[in-house]
Design a protein around this motif. Structure first.
Motif, short mmCIF file in Angstrom:
data_model
loop_
_atom_site.label_atom_id
_atom_site.label_comp_id
_atom_site.label_asym_id
_atom_site.label_seq_id
_atom_site.Cartn_x
_atom_site.Cartn_y
_atom_site.Cartn_z
N LEU A 114 3.09 -1.98 -4.20
CA LEU A 114 2.22 -2.88 -4.97
C LEU A 114 0.75 -2.60 -4.69
N GLU A 115 -0.09 -3.14 -5.54
CA GLU A 115 -1.54 -3.03 -5.37
C GLU A 115 -1.97 -4.22 -4.51
N PRO A 116 -2.57 -3.98 -3.34
CA PRO A 116 -2.97 -5.10 -2.50
C PRO A 116 -4.14 -5.89 -3.09
N GLY A 168 2.01 -5.23 -12.28
CA GLY A 168 1.46 -4.08 -11.56
C GLY A 168 1.19 -2.91 -12.50
N TYR A 169 0.35 -1.99 -12.02
CA TYR A 169 0.16 -0.73 -12.72
C TYR A 169 0.07 0.39 -11.68
N HIS A 170 0.84 1.44 -11.88
CA HIS A 170 0.85 2.52 -10.88
C HIS A 170 0.74 3.91 -11.49
N GLY A 171 0.48 4.00 -12.80
CA GLY A 171 0.31 5.32 -13.40
C GLY A 171 1.29 5.58 -14.51
N ASP A 172 1.17 6.74 -15.13
CA ASP A 172 1.90 7.04 -16.37
C ASP A 172 3.01 8.08 -16.22
N GLY A 176 -7.16 7.36 -4.81
CA GLY A 176 -7.52 8.24 -5.94
C GLY A 176 -8.82 7.76 -6.54
N LYS A 177 -8.91 7.82 -7.85
CA LYS A 177 -10.06 7.32 -8.61
C LYS A 177 -11.42 7.53 -7.94
N ALA A 178 -11.94 6.56 -7.16
CA ALA A 178 -13.28 6.69 -6.58
C ALA A 178 -13.34 7.68 -5.42
N ASP A 184 -3.25 15.88 -7.18
CA ASP A 184 -4.30 16.01 -8.18
C ASP A 184 -4.65 14.77 -8.98
N SER A 185 -3.82 13.73 -8.93
CA SER A 185 -4.21 12.52 -9.66
C SER A 185 -3.49 11.32 -9.07
N GLY A 186 -3.93 10.15 -9.46
CA GLY A 186 -3.36 8.92 -8.93
C GLY A 186 -1.86 8.83 -9.17
N SER A 187 -1.45 9.11 -10.39
CA SER A 187 -0.02 9.02 -10.71
C SER A 187 0.80 9.93 -9.80
N VAL A 188 0.28 11.12 -9.54
CA VAL A 188 1.01 12.04 -8.68
C VAL A 188 1.03 11.52 -7.24
N ALA A 189 -0.07 10.91 -6.80
CA ALA A 189 -0.09 10.32 -5.46
C ALA A 189 1.00 9.25 -5.32
N VAL A 190 1.24 8.52 -6.42
CA VAL A 190 2.30 7.50 -6.42
C VAL A 190 3.67 8.17 -6.40
N GLU A 191 3.84 9.22 -7.20
CA GLU A 191 5.11 9.98 -7.17
C GLU A 191 5.39 10.46 -5.75
N PHE A 208 1.16 0.71 -0.24
CA PHE A 208 0.02 0.10 -0.92
C PHE A 208 -0.58 1.13 -1.86
N ASP A 209 -0.75 0.73 -3.11
CA ASP A 209 -1.44 1.57 -4.09
C ASP A 209 -2.89 1.07 -4.18
N GLU A 210 -3.79 1.78 -3.49
CA GLU A 210 -5.22 1.42 -3.49
C GLU A 210 -6.02 2.40 -4.34
N ILE A 211 -5.37 2.95 -5.35
CA ILE A 211 -6.05 3.93 -6.20
C ILE A 211 -7.23 3.28 -6.92
N ALA A 212 -7.07 2.01 -7.32
CA ALA A 212 -8.18 1.31 -7.98
C ALA A 212 -9.06 0.58 -6.97
N THR A 213 -8.45 -0.02 -5.94
CA THR A 213 -9.20 -0.92 -5.06
C THR A 213 -9.93 -0.21 -3.92
C1 LIG Z 1 -5.36 4.47 -12.34
C2 LIG Z 1 -4.28 4.05 -11.40
C3 LIG Z 1 -3.18 4.90 -11.12
C4 LIG Z 1 -3.00 6.23 -11.80
O1 LIG Z 1 -4.01 7.13 -11.51
P1 LIG Z 1 -4.28 8.38 -12.49
O2 LIG Z 1 -5.32 9.17 -11.78
O3 LIG Z 1 -4.74 7.81 -13.80
O4 LIG Z 1 -2.99 9.12 -12.62
C5 LIG Z 1 -2.25 4.45 -10.22
N1 LIG Z 1 -2.36 3.25 -9.61
C6 LIG Z 1 -3.40 2.42 -9.84
C7 LIG Z 1 -3.48 1.12 -9.11
C8 LIG Z 1 -4.39 2.79 -10.76
O5 LIG Z 1 -5.40 1.94 -11.02
#
Ligand SMILES: *Cc1c(COP(=O)(O)O)cnc(C)c1O
Length: 427
Positions: free
Chosen positions: A208-210, A141-145, A271-273, A107-114, A242-247
């Motif tokens: 990591l975020e590529p 890096g940033y991968h969620g909360d 995620g995101k887009a 359901d969300s990016g953070s969960v996809a990372v989990e 690879f965390d491509e949630i933003a990219t």
């Molecule tokens: C925003 C983001 C997340 C977390 O996604 P959420 O939908 O806010 O939980 C994880 N990784 C990256 C790279 C992000 O930009």
């Protein structure tokens, strides 16, 4: 709208409940514009945090939601499947590298990372290497909360201090120093190499975020770094996430940032887009190998299953968003945005107090020496008819792909003006 009730009762992101920053009531949003209650219309420079790539209130995406709503908004995914999930999985498998064949919806990016982290741990556990239980990542890096995601966020700008007693301690290497257009020298990869050498027996995966590090500092680095990293992963039996949630979905000028490097990870987070910013949905893709190893040993299943897994409304709009993206000349569009962001933000680089101006794809960043006063700066932007939300020392633009040349000029002009005005006041 009762703003007092909002201030009194509703938490906004990263906000004090005693002294919350002001929020602007929104009446609606359409195309590139966000309309405030007051009737003021703002050009969107943020895509609602990387998500709204086609802009707002898009007829095609609206239609997809409306049509699916007539069928069903949701059914549980345990024991059932449905066309929206199938169609979306087909597209994701088709558009990502060949070896990524298995899709897990959440359901969300953070969960996809989990989920990605859990896959990596279960993979080694199932393969009889339970000692491989830690993660290696890079700084900034940033991968969620959520908790596992927080544990791999930058230890300084992230929340490690606050939660040090509960966060698993991961292994951090220096952030990649080689620029986007440079090669990655042996020196540049040396710190990571040492971390592999020292800790590989306990490392399950690198995450990591590529190419673009997002919320951890809006940094761009060399795709060549990822090629060197991939080799180290192979050498030491470590999975690559690879965390491509933003990219993902064309933001960096490629459909996925991994294409800059031609490197294929074992696990990929999206995620995101994914839904064009309409709804919350994320996906974790994995190779056949990861899936089959996890499924091959006790408990023989992957242990995750969110209530709203593969929500049909969200999957439908994601399918429509991907089809819309595929049907437009996005490469050309993003290249044009890149060119105009670079030209439009260039004047900032001459200002004293500006450390760097950088642009990649539809991302434009102005990095300052000192953090800005967010509330004050936000107000200046709203007065200029644009929506730009800086954080810390970073003032940045990542507009919807439908943005016009004229709107881009207004956005970059506002950034240059506001940055100049803020620096002038500080100095
Ligand atoms: C925003 C983001 C997340 C977390 O996604 P959420 O939908 O806010 O939980 C994880 N990784 C990256 C790279 C992000 O930009």
């Amino acid at each position: 709208m009762n703003l007092d009730f909002d201030r009194e009762h509703i938490w906004h992101p990263y906000t004090s409940m005693r002294d919350p920053l002001p929020v602007y009531p929104v009446k609606g949003a359409s195309g590139t514009y966000i309309e405030l209650e007051t009737g003021v219309r703002l050009i969107d420079g943020m895509s609602s945090w990387w998500a709204a790539i086609h802009g707002y209130n898009h007829p095609v995406l609206n239609k997809a939601v409306e049509r699916q709503l007539q069928n069903m908004s949701h059914v549980m995914f345990g024991g059932f499947t449905h066309a929206p999930a199938l169609q979306l999985a087909e597209r994701l498998v088709g558009m990502t590298p060949d070896s990524l064949q298995k899709v897990f919806f959440s359901d969300s990016g953070s969960v996809a990372v989990e989920v990605a982290i859990k896959m990596a741990l279960q993979y080694h556990q199932a393969a009889g290497r339970p000692e491989k239980h830690r993660l290696l990542t890079v700084r900034s890096g940033y991968h969620g909360d959520t908790f596992a995601a927080m544990s791999v966020c930058d230890p300084v700008t992230g929340m490690h201090g606050l939660f040090s007693r509960v966060l698993p301690e991961q292994i951090f290497a220096e952030a990649p120093m080689c620029g986007f257009h440079e090669f990655c020298s042996d020196d540049c990869i040396e710190d990571v190499r040492q971390k592999f050498e020292k800790h590989h027996r306990e490392i399950a995966a690198v995450i990591l975020e590529p190419v673009v590090q997002g919320a951890g500092g809006m940094r761009f680095y060399s795709p060549d770094y990822l090629r060197k990293l991939r080799k180290l992963c192979e050498l030491y039996g470590v999975l690559l996430i690879f965390d491509e949630i933003a990219t993902g979905f064309a933001r960096t000028g490629k459909m996925f940032a991994l294409e800059h490097a031609g490197v294929v990870p074992d696990i990929l987070c999206l995620g995101k887009a994914l839904t064009g910013g309409y709804m919350t949905l994320a996906a974790t893709l994995a190779t056949d190998n990861v899936a089959s190893v996890i499924s091959g040993a006790d408990p023989g299943v992957f242990m995750h299953g969110p209530t709203f897994m593969a929500n049909p409304l969200a999957c439908s709009v994601a399918v429509a968003s991907i089809d819309l993206l595929s049907s437009m000349e996005w490469e050309h569009k993003i290249r044009n945005i890149e060119k105009r962001l670079a030209a439009g933000l260039q004047p900032c680089s001459k200002l004293c107090g500006v450390v760097d101006v950088r642009v990649l794809g539809a991302i434009g960043v102005v990095e300052l020496e000192r953090p800005v006063d967010m509330a004050a700066v936000q107000k200046l932007f709203v007065e200029r008819g644009v929506w730009v939300r800086p954080f810390g020392k970073l003032v940045y633009l990542m507009p919807p792909y439908i943005v016009s040349d004229q709107e881009l000029n207004t956005l970059t002009g506002a950034v240059c003006d506001v940055v100049a005005q803020t620096l002038f006041k500080n100095g």
